[in-house]
Enzyme design. Structure first.
Site, PDB file in Angstrom:
ATOM      1  N   ASP A 124       0.839  -1.187   0.000  1.00 13.07           N
ATOM      2  CA  ASP A 124       0.000   0.000   0.000  1.00 13.07           C
ATOM      3  C   ASP A 124       0.881   1.246   0.000  1.00 13.07           C
ATOM      4  O   ASP A 124       1.880   1.322   0.713  1.00 13.07           O
ATOM      5  CB  ASP A 124      -0.928  -0.017   1.228  1.00 13.07           C
ATOM      6  N   ILE A 125       0.478   2.240  -0.799  1.00 17.88           N
ATOM      7  CA  ILE A 125       1.265   3.474  -0.946  1.00 17.88           C
ATOM      8  C   ILE A 125       1.225   4.318   0.329  1.00 17.88           C
ATOM      9  O   ILE A 125       2.096   5.161   0.544  1.00 17.88           O
ATOM     10  CB  ILE A 125       0.753   4.260  -2.174  1.00 17.88           C
TER      11      ILE A 125
ATOM     12  N   ASN B  49     -12.761  -3.304   2.680  1.00 19.98           N
ATOM     13  CA  ASN B  49     -13.674  -2.178   2.820  1.00 19.98           C
ATOM     14  C   ASN B  49     -14.641  -2.183   1.644  1.00 19.98           C
ATOM     15  O   ASN B  49     -14.224  -2.303   0.492  1.00 19.98           O
ATOM     16  CB  ASN B  49     -12.890  -0.862   2.847  1.00 19.98           C
TER      17      ASN B  49
ATOM     18  N   GLY C 239     -15.377   3.131   3.959  1.00 18.03           N
ATOM     19  CA  GLY C 239     -14.202   3.883   3.523  1.00 18.03           C
ATOM     20  C   GLY C 239     -13.560   3.378   2.255  1.00 18.03           C
ATOM     21  O   GLY C 239     -12.392   3.676   1.994  1.00 18.03           O
ATOM     22  N   GLN C 240     -14.294   2.629   1.433  1.00 16.87           N
ATOM     23  CA  GLN C 240     -13.702   2.172   0.167  1.00 16.87           C
ATOM     24  C   GLN C 240     -13.464   3.372  -0.751  1.00 16.87           C
ATOM     25  O   GLN C 240     -14.376   4.177  -0.975  1.00 16.87           O
ATOM     26  CB  GLN C 240     -14.612   1.153  -0.522  1.00 16.87           C
TER      27      GLN C 240
ATOM     28  N   HIS D 101     -10.218  -5.327  -3.250  1.00 15.82           N
ATOM     29  CA  HIS D 101      -8.872  -5.534  -2.696  1.00 15.82           C
ATOM     30  C   HIS D 101      -8.963  -5.927  -1.240  1.00 15.82           C
ATOM     31  O   HIS D 101      -9.784  -5.397  -0.494  1.00 15.82           O
ATOM     32  CB  HIS D 101      -7.998  -4.287  -2.867  1.00 15.82           C
TER      33      HIS D 101
ATOM     34  N   HIS E 256      -6.914  -5.785   2.207  1.00 14.76           N
ATOM     35  CA  HIS E 256      -5.778  -5.230   2.935  1.00 14.76           C
ATOM     36  C   HIS E 256      -5.226  -6.329   3.849  1.00 14.76           C
ATOM     37  O   HIS E 256      -5.989  -6.955   4.591  1.00 14.76           O
ATOM     38  CB  HIS E 256      -6.219  -4.081   3.836  1.00 14.76           C
TER      39      HIS E 256
HETATM   40  P1  AMP Z   1      -9.731   1.396   0.339  1.00 17.48           P
HETATM   41  O1  AMP Z   1      -9.834   2.686   1.109  1.00 17.48           O
HETATM   42  O2  AMP Z   1     -10.108   0.171   1.112  1.00 17.48           O
HETATM   43  O3  AMP Z   1     -10.451   1.494  -1.001  1.00 17.48           O
HETATM   44  O4  AMP Z   1      -8.192   1.200   0.053  1.00 17.48           O
HETATM   45  C1  AMP Z   1      -7.529   1.735  -1.026  1.00 17.48           C
HETATM   46  C2  AMP Z   1      -6.076   1.660  -0.680  1.00 17.48           C
HETATM   47  O5  AMP Z   1      -5.318   1.818  -1.866  1.00 17.48           O
HETATM   48  C3  AMP Z   1      -5.605   2.740   0.298  1.00 17.48           C
HETATM   49  O6  AMP Z   1      -5.071   2.111   1.454  1.00 17.48           O
HETATM   50  C4  AMP Z   1      -4.553   3.504  -0.495  1.00 17.48           C
HETATM   51  O7  AMP Z   1      -3.475   3.924   0.295  1.00 17.48           O
HETATM   52  C5  AMP Z   1      -4.134   2.486  -1.536  1.00 17.48           C
HETATM   53  N1  AMP Z   1      -3.605   3.031  -2.769  1.00 17.48           N
HETATM   54  C6  AMP Z   1      -4.142   4.021  -3.525  1.00 17.48           C
HETATM   55  N2  AMP Z   1      -3.398   4.226  -4.618  1.00 17.48           N
HETATM   56  C7  AMP Z   1      -2.366   3.337  -4.550  1.00 17.48           C
HETATM   57  C8  AMP Z   1      -1.259   3.048  -5.391  1.00 17.48           C
HETATM   58  N3  AMP Z   1      -1.028   3.719  -6.541  1.00 17.48           N
HETATM   59  N4  AMP Z   1      -0.389   2.072  -5.012  1.00 17.48           N
HETATM   60  C9  AMP Z   1      -0.593   1.400  -3.861  1.00 17.48           C
HETATM   61  N5  AMP Z   1      -1.636   1.614  -3.042  1.00 17.48           N
HETATM   62  C10 AMP Z   1      -2.504   2.570  -3.378  1.00 17.48           C
END
Ligand code: AMP
Ligand code: ZN
Length: 111
Positions: A29-30, A84, A90-91, A97, A99
């Site tokens: 995760d970024i 999520n 909070g999606q 995906h 986590h």
């Molecule tokens: P969610 O809030 O469950 O939809 O999670 C989306 C996740 O994607 C968040 O934890 C972000 O930090 C992560 N995210 C968004 N863009 C990127 C990216 N380019 N590379 C890796 N993780 C990302």
């Protein structure tokens, strides 16, 4: 194709990919929320758990998440797998995906 995670699968945008098989991809995760924070995604675009029609897809994501946790050294100490789904959870990215979070003690209930 406008989906961020589909672009990561296609290598159109960079990501720190740590594992991959025919069906799933795992990358860091970024914006990590724990010492280990990995996202596991199906290579097939499914917007959220609500749109997941094939239960085998969910099973593959879950098993891949388990394998990632083991590879990160978390199997015994423990880890959390979170999906999520939609606004109140909070999606923010609408490609299903999981986590995988670990490396620190985690509170319950989650926020
Ligand atoms: P969610 O809030 O469950 O939809 O999670 C989306 C996740 O994607 C968040 O934890 C972000 O930090 C992560 N995210 C968004 N863009 C990127 C990216 N380019 N590379 C890796 N993780 C990302
Ligand atoms: Zn997608």
């Amino acid at each position: 194709m406008s989906c961020l995670f589909c672009k990561i699968i296609a290598r159109e945008i960079p990501a720190n990919i740590i594992a991959e098989d025919e069906h799933c991809l795992a990358f860091r995760d970024i914006n990590p929320q724990a010492p280990t924070h990995v996202l596991v995604i199906p290579k097939e675009h499914v917007a959220s758990l609500n749109q997941m029609t094939d239960p085998a897809l969910g099973g593959r994501v879950l098993a891949f998440a388990r394998d990632v946790a083991a590879a990160e050294g978390l199997a015994e100490r423990g880890y959390r797998v979170v999906l999520n789904t939609n606004a109140e959870a909070g999606q923010t990215v609408f490609h299903l995906h999981a986590h995988v979070l670990g490396g620190r003690a985690q509170g319950w209930p989650p926020g």
